[in-house]
Design a protein around this motif. Sequence first.
Motif, PDB file in Angstrom:
ATOM      1  N   VAL A  96     -10.929  -2.360  -6.708  1.00  0.00           N
ATOM      2  CA  VAL A  96     -10.386  -3.198  -5.637  1.00  0.00           C
ATOM      3  C   VAL A  96      -8.937  -3.482  -5.995  1.00  0.00           C
ATOM      4  O   VAL A  96      -8.660  -4.066  -7.038  1.00  0.00           O
ATOM      5  N   ALA A  97      -8.033  -3.052  -5.152  1.00  0.00           N
ATOM      6  CA  ALA A  97      -6.621  -3.269  -5.450  1.00  0.00           C
ATOM      7  C   ALA A  97      -5.807  -2.966  -4.213  1.00  0.00           C
ATOM      8  O   ALA A  97      -6.356  -2.551  -3.183  1.00  0.00           O
ATOM      9  N   THR A  98      -4.494  -3.143  -4.290  1.00  0.00           N
ATOM     10  CA  THR A  98      -3.651  -2.772  -3.162  1.00  0.00           C
ATOM     11  C   THR A  98      -3.741  -1.255  -3.005  1.00  0.00           C
ATOM     12  O   THR A  98      -4.012  -0.532  -3.964  1.00  0.00           O
ATOM     13  N   PRO A  99      -3.493  -0.781  -1.805  1.00  0.00           N
ATOM     14  CA  PRO A  99      -3.594   0.670  -1.575  1.00  0.00           C
ATOM     15  C   PRO A  99      -2.747   1.478  -2.554  1.00  0.00           C
ATOM     16  O   PRO A  99      -3.220   2.476  -3.100  1.00  0.00           O
ATOM     17  N   LEU A 100      -1.519   1.042  -2.802  1.00  0.00           N
ATOM     18  CA  LEU A 100      -0.645   1.845  -3.664  1.00  0.00           C
ATOM     19  C   LEU A 100      -1.118   1.843  -5.107  1.00  0.00           C
ATOM     20  O   LEU A 100      -1.034   2.843  -5.800  1.00  0.00           O
ATOM     21  N   LYS A 101      -1.646   0.708  -5.522  1.00  0.00           N
ATOM     22  CA  LYS A 101      -2.160   0.656  -6.891  1.00  0.00           C
ATOM     23  C   LYS A 101      -3.349   1.609  -7.027  1.00  0.00           C
ATOM     24  O   LYS A 101      -3.454   2.347  -8.007  1.00  0.00           O
ATOM     25  N   CYS A 102      -4.224   1.596  -6.034  1.00  0.00           N
ATOM     26  CA  CYS A 102      -5.368   2.500  -6.086  1.00  0.00           C
ATOM     27  C   CYS A 102      -4.907   3.954  -6.116  1.00  0.00           C
ATOM     28  O   CYS A 102      -5.501   4.801  -6.773  1.00  0.00           O
ATOM     29  N   TYR A 103      -3.841   4.213  -5.400  1.00  0.00           N
ATOM     30  CA  TYR A 103      -3.361   5.594  -5.294  1.00  0.00           C
ATOM     31  C   TYR A 103      -2.715   6.044  -6.595  1.00  0.00           C
ATOM     32  O   TYR A 103      -2.982   7.130  -7.095  1.00  0.00           O
ATOM     33  N   HIS A 104      -1.872   5.200  -7.125  1.00  0.00           N
ATOM     34  CA  HIS A 104      -1.104   5.619  -8.296  1.00  0.00           C
ATOM     35  C   HIS A 104      -1.765   5.256  -9.613  1.00  0.00           C
ATOM     36  O   HIS A 104      -1.519   5.887 -10.620  1.00  0.00           O
ATOM     37  N   GLU A 105      -2.565   4.228  -9.582  1.00  0.00           N
ATOM     38  CA  GLU A 105      -3.232   3.837 -10.820  1.00  0.00           C
ATOM     39  C   GLU A 105      -4.730   3.736 -10.580  1.00  0.00           C
ATOM     40  O   GLU A 105      -5.330   2.667 -10.688  1.00  0.00           O
ATOM     41  N   PRO A 106      -5.349   4.861 -10.241  1.00  0.00           N
ATOM     42  CA  PRO A 106      -6.783   4.824  -9.959  1.00  0.00           C
ATOM     43  C   PRO A 106      -7.562   4.398 -11.197  1.00  0.00           C
ATOM     44  O   PRO A 106      -7.193   4.751 -12.308  1.00  0.00           O
ATOM     45  N   ALA A 107      -8.618   3.643 -10.962  1.00  0.00           N
ATOM     46  CA  ALA A 107      -9.408   3.157 -12.095  1.00  0.00           C
ATOM     47  C   ALA A 107     -10.226   4.274 -12.711  1.00  0.00           C
ATOM     48  O   ALA A 107     -10.595   4.219 -13.869  1.00  0.00           O
ATOM     49  N   ASN A 108     -10.564   5.253 -11.907  1.00  0.00           N
ATOM     50  CA  ASN A 108     -11.381   6.344 -12.450  1.00  0.00           C
ATOM     51  C   ASN A 108     -11.158   7.615 -11.652  1.00  0.00           C
ATOM     52  O   ASN A 108     -10.404   7.641 -10.677  1.00  0.00           O
ATOM     53  N   ARG A 109     -11.834   8.638 -12.091  1.00  0.00           N
ATOM     54  CA  ARG A 109     -11.649   9.949 -11.501  1.00  0.00           C
ATOM     55  C   ARG A 109     -12.081   9.972 -10.032  1.00  0.00           C
ATOM     56  O   ARG A 109     -11.479  10.656  -9.209  1.00  0.00           O
ATOM     57  N   PHE A 110     -13.154   9.195  -9.694  1.00  0.00           N
ATOM     58  CA  PHE A 110     -13.603   9.206  -8.304  1.00  0.00           C
ATOM     59  C   PHE A 110     -12.513   8.701  -7.363  1.00  0.00           C
ATOM     60  O   PHE A 110     -12.199   9.323  -6.354  1.00  0.00           O
ATOM     61  N   VAL A 111     -11.924   7.555  -7.732  1.00  0.00           N
ATOM     62  CA  VAL A 111     -10.885   6.972  -6.875  1.00  0.00           C
ATOM     63  C   VAL A 111      -9.701   7.938  -6.763  1.00  0.00           C
ATOM     64  O   VAL A 111      -9.171   8.167  -5.676  1.00  0.00           O
ATOM     65  N   ALA A 112      -9.342   8.521  -7.904  1.00  0.00           N
ATOM     66  CA  ALA A 112      -8.217   9.456  -7.910  1.00  0.00           C
ATOM     67  C   ALA A 112      -8.466  10.609  -6.958  1.00  0.00           C
ATOM     68  O   ALA A 112      -7.580  11.041  -6.219  1.00  0.00           O
ATOM     69  N   GLY A 113      -9.697  11.116  -6.982  1.00  0.00           N
ATOM     70  CA  GLY A 113     -10.015  12.268  -6.141  1.00  0.00           C
ATOM     71  C   GLY A 113     -10.226  11.894  -4.694  1.00  0.00           C
ATOM     72  O   GLY A 113     -10.005  12.700  -3.787  1.00  0.00           O
ATOM     73  N   PHE A 114     -10.696  10.651  -4.445  1.00  0.00           N
ATOM     74  CA  PHE A 114     -11.025  10.259  -3.079  1.00  0.00           C
ATOM     75  C   PHE A 114      -9.772   9.998  -2.248  1.00  0.00           C
ATOM     76  O   PHE A 114      -9.700  10.372  -1.075  1.00  0.00           O
ATOM     77  N   LEU A 115      -8.764   9.360  -2.865  1.00  0.00           N
ATOM     78  CA  LEU A 115      -7.544   9.049  -2.130  1.00  0.00           C
ATOM     79  C   LEU A 115      -6.549  10.193  -2.266  1.00  0.00           C
ATOM     80  O   LEU A 115      -6.362  10.730  -3.351  1.00  0.00           O
ATOM     81  N   GLY A 116      -5.917  10.529  -1.165  1.00  0.00           N
ATOM     82  CA  GLY A 116      -4.913  11.587  -1.199  1.00  0.00           C
ATOM     83  C   GLY A 116      -5.430  12.866  -0.572  1.00  0.00           C
ATOM     84  O   GLY A 116      -6.570  13.264  -0.776  1.00  0.00           O
ATOM     85  N   GLU A 117      -4.576  13.477   0.222  1.00  0.00           N
ATOM     86  CA  GLU A 117      -4.953  14.722   0.898  1.00  0.00           C
ATOM     87  C   GLU A 117      -3.728  15.634   0.913  1.00  0.00           C
ATOM     88  O   GLU A 117      -2.697  15.236   1.440  1.00  0.00           O
ATOM     89  N   PRO A 118      -3.726  16.820   0.328  1.00  0.00           N
ATOM     90  CA  PRO A 118      -4.831  17.398  -0.453  1.00  0.00           C
ATOM     91  C   PRO A 118      -5.133  16.583  -1.708  1.00  0.00           C
ATOM     92  O   PRO A 118      -4.276  15.855  -2.195  1.00  0.00           O
ATOM     93  N   ALA A 119      -6.361  16.750  -2.202  1.00  0.00           N
ATOM     94  CA  ALA A 119      -6.821  15.905  -3.298  1.00  0.00           C
ATOM     95  C   ALA A 119      -6.129  16.253  -4.599  1.00  0.00           C
ATOM     96  O   ALA A 119      -5.547  17.336  -4.760  1.00  0.00           O
ATOM     97  N   MET A 120      -6.195  15.311  -5.530  1.00  0.00           N
ATOM     98  CA  MET A 120      -5.617  15.515  -6.862  1.00  0.00           C
ATOM     99  C   MET A 120      -6.239  16.746  -7.531  1.00  0.00           C
ATOM    100  O   MET A 120      -7.414  17.042  -7.354  1.00  0.00           O
ATOM    101  N   ASN A 121      -5.410  17.484  -8.299  1.00  0.00           N
ATOM    102  CA  ASN A 121      -5.916  18.606  -9.102  1.00  0.00           C
ATOM    103  C   ASN A 121      -6.587  18.061 -10.349  1.00  0.00           C
ATOM    104  O   ASN A 121      -6.064  17.142 -10.985  1.00  0.00           O
TER     105      ASN A 121
END
Lengths: 329, 347, 382
Positions: C220-245
């Motif tokens: 749970v965080a601001t959108p940008l924090k979730c995007y740039h500082e994801p807590a885990n791999r799921f969040v990192a992969g879920f946000l962003g299109e195309p997805a993170m490598n």
Amino acid sequence: MTDTDGETSVATDADSGGTASARTDGGTVTGRTGLRARLARVDAGRVGLYVTLLALVAFYMTPIETGLVTSFKTTQAVTETAPFALPGEGFTLEKWQTAFDVLIRGVGNSVLYAVPATIISALFGSLAAYGLTTTNLSGRYKVAVIAMFVAGIFIPYQAVLIPLTQFWSNVVPLDQLLGFVWALGINDDYVGIVELIVTHVAYGIPICTILFRSYYKNMSEEMIESARLDGASLRRVYRRIVLPLSTPMFAVVLIYQFTQIWNDLLFTLVLVATESSAAAPVVLILAGLGTSQEGTDFALRMAGAFLAALPTLAVYIAFGDEFAEGVAT
Amino acid sequence: MPGIVSRLRRAVGGDSDTTADTTGTDARPDGGTVTEGTRRERRGPIERVGQSLDDRFGGDFVESLPFWLPPFLLMGLFVYGAIVWNLLISLTDYQGFAQAPDYGNLDFEMYVRAATDSGVIDATINTFILIVAFTSATLVIGLALAILIDRGIRFENTFRTIYLLPMSLSFVVTAQFWLWMYNFNNGVVNIALGTFGIGPIDWIGNSSIVLWAVIFALVWQFSGYAMVVYLAGLRAIPSEHYEAAKVDGASTLRMYRRVIIPQLKGATISASVVLMVFALKAFDFLYSLVSNFRPPNGADILATKMVREAYSNQNWAFGAAIAIILFAMALSIIGPYLVYQYRRGNL
Amino acid sequence: MADLELDSLTKIFHDGDDEIVAVDDVSVSIDDGEFVVVVGPSGCGKSTTLRMVAGLESVTSGTIRLDGESIEDVKSQNRDIAMVFQSYALYPHMTVRGNMAFGLEESTDLPDDEIQRRVEETAELLDIPELLDRKPTELSGGQQQRVALGRAIVRDPAVFLMDEPLSNLDAKLRAQMRTELQRLQEDLGVTTVYVTHDQTEAMTMGDRIAILDGGRLQQVATPLKCYHEPANRFVAGFLGEPAMNFFDVEHRDGTLVAAAFEYPISDDVAADLGSTRELVLGIRPEAVEIGGSVTDEHHFGMTVDVVEPMGDENTVYLTFGDEATETNTLVATTGGMRQISAGQSVVAHIPEDAIHVFDRTSGRALHNRRVKSEDVAEIGPE
């Protein structure tokens, strides 16, 4: 029937639209001769289909038509003309007159219980279906209750007949309980009418409930939830949302129930017993009509049959779609 | 009244609370069949917290009771209460003009009598013939009608209305029509067959024919019903299936046999259950043919036999036993149907 | 106006003998007036969470507090919560006016003229006064959506719940309503919980976003924090299109060894990783720079496999070898004006300050990219 097979590619394409589009296609692809041949085959197939359909109409209507023309014949004409032929010389309204005289009190009695029983059972069905469908209940108990409703539709009434007689004579002797009514000068045979109302309501509840339930299941769940969140209690949701939206289903259920109750013979037989009773419903009188004389007076029987069927026939012809929906559910 | 209501509330509170309690531990996997008794035993200790637990776990239970409980009780009393009572009566020797049966001495005498009574055996056989022949013939004709009507014809509604018309008539009325149709001297059936040099046949009087004549008349009355059910089933099949079959090069006959009819399984099952139960109840028709508890020779079925034994011969207990046999037959049809509907999540 | 607190909220469904944990120990505190978007893939429990808050679903365990008072025992009709449904759930037999008045009539004792005044005021606010006497069936999808919104707003509830309210609109209208909804929420200042599966809505609308997966709260965080500082791999992969490598790597003495390449890391990064050796290296496609020459070990000579031109940018699929496999493909985005074609050899730069490293077993983020605060506005999500 045999030739319907060949050209189905066009025929099943549905109605006029299908035929029309097939025609334009055919025109561009195969040219005029091909088109003509194709059209000819289409027509032959369609003709076969309609002939079959009309033959079936004859099959379904013959007993009814025969009955109708016979009811207008004199006793002599019944034996001398073909059963399906028009009465011609032997035309008479006498049988209708007699049937009317004999049956009219029965029609009155039937209305007396069929109308209230229909309305009450439909209302109960709607309430029960609402309480069991759009509410939040523990799943397995709900299934058990609903299964009992469904099974209740299919119970052969013979299995409850003797207890029913016992119930109305020993447990709830309405005859005595309603003594004050008979004191007003009403024939105490009419206790049968009251019994019929309660009985038909009780046995009508399962089918009404299931009919309404099938309707309520398709009602938007989110809409009901939205109303709850808007602060409405279950009772208010029923009053303001569900009941007003149930009108089409009420039409279906009322028509179905009315037909069933009006047509039923078994309960009238055991609860009212004799056609000579002041409270005898029309089906009970009709069952014995025209047999008391020597031989069977078929013209009278047919006239009586039509008179008895008139209310359900009228309802059916006016609301055929609702009736079809009721039986199909 | 308020006393009853609050007791009910508590009972319900206890009930729904038990549900929530046990579901967590899965202690009672088939909790659905837990009987009233068990629930009532558990009411006591929970009484104190009943109300709050009810609010917590009951969901809409208490609030929904006024809607479904009265109809349910009325129906339950008249249907299930009566069946149990009927079972009890069938175990007595109740007969004649006595007001009520004597429940002091219960035995299976009436069932033994039924098993050895040739009338009951004949009626059972006739009932089976009626169920099987009537149901299958009605289904086949109904399906044929539905397919014909579904082929995009004009005046579709008119045709449908006419085919369904007999269904709206009372058995009492249709019995009159068919009595006249089957008349030996001047009935339509014999006249029609006469043009082919057949007959005349005594349809009602001949005990080996009458049952089939009755079945024919009932098929006439109910095939419209089967048609409507099948029509609803056909309409539910997406038109892509017809088109795909056609693109695949299937002939019409093969298309219906391989693609369409298999998809009508649900419609077939519902329609046959309803028709079979109708057949069990065909009493009204047979009674009206003769205006008598004794149907034409050769057409006696359990439904008529039961009513005759009870209401004409005053053999109440014997009639009740026959009724139970009839009920068992109905149950053997309804039971699997309910299970089928439950599995498909339709309950 | 109220703050909403979900404390260890859990929901277990029973399917025969099976237990399905739909929501697993979810705790979120939502401030008064805050707009929180709950987002996750379908079946993640986001709708169930919302329905528990609404009282449409019972709570298996945990607490829901509205202004400090627990409400999970309160029936939904008494919770002072308004909800906008995905299907709008308008009452088809009532006019728009009737629809909007219904909630006030049922939940308050206000006199009729006051109810009418509020309905008209709200209709004015939403720019739909001319629709008031129409029935829902006479309205377009967008108009129905506004009425559904109006029905919630007119009640002036403590909390708004919205369950994918825009998903039935076409793309253009959806974008427009997104902005308008945000503006309305800001003006009204009502605490709002908004459920969606659409990450664009999540990124653009929420003050904070709560990401759920498998019934568990991921971050749970601001959108940008979730995007740039994801807590885990799921969040990192879920946000962003195309997805993170993502590349499975092993940490060997300051070098991350993948199947297709080796990536040396600085001591700072290595310190974040601790003793964990089984790792996943993550890099966002827009962080990959294409062009230039191989100047250090963070530059790789690669082959262009596929190019998907999107107009404003190109999505480029690069491979470390000649053959594309699952483990050697890197997705990058470049400006739409750049000419890149399949088969071309290019140099790709994976800057060290943009990499993310996750624990392969737990998925937890051990190292996230560095975000200089002055960069954030510039970097922003697309």
